[in-house]
Design an enzyme around this catalytic site. Structure first.
Site, short mmCIF file in Angstrom:
data_model
loop_
_atom_site.label_atom_id
_atom_site.label_comp_id
_atom_site.label_asym_id
_atom_site.label_seq_id
_atom_site.Cartn_x
_atom_site.Cartn_y
_atom_site.Cartn_z
N ASP A 166 -3.24 -2.67 -0.67
CA ASP A 166 -3.58 -2.03 0.81
C ASP A 166 -4.16 -0.75 0.49
O ASP A 166 -3.35 0.46 0.63
CB ASP A 166 -2.55 -2.05 1.60
CG ASP A 166 -3.25 -1.85 3.00
OD1 ASP A 166 -3.98 -2.68 3.72
OD2 ASP A 166 -2.82 -0.77 3.55
N TYR B 229 -6.97 7.36 2.93
CA TYR B 229 -5.69 7.97 2.06
C TYR B 229 -6.01 8.77 1.08
O TYR B 229 -5.22 9.17 0.40
CB TYR B 229 -5.00 6.54 1.68
CG TYR B 229 -4.45 5.67 2.61
CD1 TYR B 229 -4.26 5.93 3.94
CD2 TYR B 229 -4.13 4.30 2.09
CE1 TYR B 229 -3.92 4.83 4.88
CE2 TYR B 229 -3.73 3.31 3.18
CZ TYR B 229 -3.60 3.60 4.57
OH TYR B 229 -3.13 2.63 5.47
N LYS C 16 -10.13 0.02 4.17
CA LYS C 16 -10.38 0.30 5.71
C LYS C 16 -11.34 1.50 6.14
O LYS C 16 -11.55 2.63 5.40
CB LYS C 16 -9.03 0.61 6.27
CG LYS C 16 -7.98 0.00 5.80
CD LYS C 16 -6.66 0.06 6.91
CE LYS C 16 -5.50 -0.55 6.08
NZ LYS C 16 -4.90 0.09 4.91
N HIS D 69 -10.02 0.88 10.63
CA HIS D 69 -8.66 1.48 10.43
C HIS D 69 -7.97 1.18 11.85
O HIS D 69 -6.79 1.33 11.98
CB HIS D 69 -8.86 2.81 9.98
CG HIS D 69 -7.27 3.20 9.12
ND1 HIS D 69 -7.43 3.49 7.75
CD2 HIS D 69 -5.90 3.25 9.47
CE1 HIS D 69 -6.23 3.85 7.56
NE2 HIS D 69 -5.46 3.42 8.35
#
Ligand code: NAP
Length: 285
Positions: A44, A49, A78, A111
């Site tokens: 994921d 990030y 995302k 997201h």
């Protein structure tokens, strides 16, 4: 017990994946390589990030070594909330693909249902006026509630039903109604923060510790398992995909050993029946 979830697209998502939020520079690469060796196939990821290029290095190395084939992997990324405008989506998706060194993703999620104004990257403390007025309608899908899903599904001319909704879920936020609603609509669900995100950066003084909960500890003890394994198993037995994050080899390995025991109905009821409620991922002004 299935180790895959069937998606409405006929794709198959491994029910257990590795979360990568806060897998910091220098740690994400090693974590992903180790996880592939342990047997993880679902990762994921997210543009937000800021570690997709490290993850990409790890994936490329394992693919080149022949440890795993691309079609065995299930890679999620995302779309960050400042890129909701139609004109921005393709470019940022291509950046993610380039960073991950892949030519396709298995799942691309929004997201968040709410767009932020383009430009500023990380308004984690959001002023409501910074929310963009684009709203749900053209893209999907993570953190959607029942009403937002209904609005999306009743959109005239909708050609593709979303495949997955990724939401926070653990015993203090079981999300029973939302999960049943998604499953009834044929939308698979993934649980994030399944361990209660013990090292969450925005921790409040009342931050929960699921690991210290006496009832969870008791259930773990009965099965000769760790609390983390019980929390992961809980989601698997609800047919919910689960993505615990870890960069610690011992945890990565431990979190994968969840297919050799079964929680009883009574234990499931206990784990889903806590009065205590706590949401970790909440937007704050
Ligand atoms: N869609 C969204 O909006 C959204 C929001 C939040 C998260 N997510 C995704 O969901 C993933 C999981 O959520 P999360 O990272 O917030 O929280 P989490 O998985 O509930 O908890 C991760 C924390 O637990 C620790 N941990 C992992 N396994 C452990 C074990 N066996 N024993 C003790 N501690 C353990 C990790 O430390 P170590 O690294 O040291 O093991 C890390 O600090 C994220 O990484 C991200 O991929 C998505």
């Amino acid at each position: 017990m299935a180790t895959y979830l069937e998606l409405p697209t006929r794709g198959r998502m491994p029910i257990l994946g590795l979360g990568t939020w806060q897998s910091l520079q220098g740690a994400a690469r090693g974590a992903v390589k180790f996880a592939i060796d342990v047997g993880y196939r679902h990762f994921d990821c997210a543009y937000m990030y800021q570690n997709e290029s490290e993850i990409g290095d790890a994936l490329r190395q394992k693919l080149q070594e022949g440890v795993v084939r691309r079609e065995e992997l299930f890679i999620v990324s995302k779309l960050w909330s400042t890129f909701h405008e139609r004109s921005l989506v393709k470019e940022v998706c291509q950046k993610t693909l380039a960073a991950l060194q892949l030519d396709y993703l298995d799942l691309y999620l929004m997201h968040s249902p709410m767009g932020f104004k383009p430009g500023r990257f990380l308004p984690l403390k959001i002023k409501m006026k910074e929310l963009n007025s684009i709203g749900i309608p053209t893209l999907w899908f993570s953190n959607f509630n029942c009403e937002q899903i209904d609005r999306l599904l009743s959109k005239p001319g909708l050609r593709h039903k979303p495949a997955n909704n990724q939401i926070e879920s653990h015993p203090y936020l079981p999300q029973e109604e939302l999960i049943k609603f998604c499953q009834f609509k044929g939308i698979s669900v993934t649980a994030y923060c399944p361990l209660g995100a013990p090292n969450w950066p925005g921790s409040k003084p009342d931050h929960i510790s699921l690991f210290d909960d006496p009832q969870i500890k008791e259930i773990a003890l009965k099965h000769n398992k760790m609390a983390a394994q019980v929390l992961i198993r809980l989601q698997i037995q609800r047919n919910v995909s689960v993505i615990p994050k870890s960069v610690t080899p011992q945890h990565i390995e431990e979190n994968f050993k969840v297919f050799d025991f079964e929680l009883t109905e009574e234990e499931m009821e206990t784990l889903l029946g806590f009065k205590k409620r706590y949401r970790i991922c909440a937007l704050s002004e």
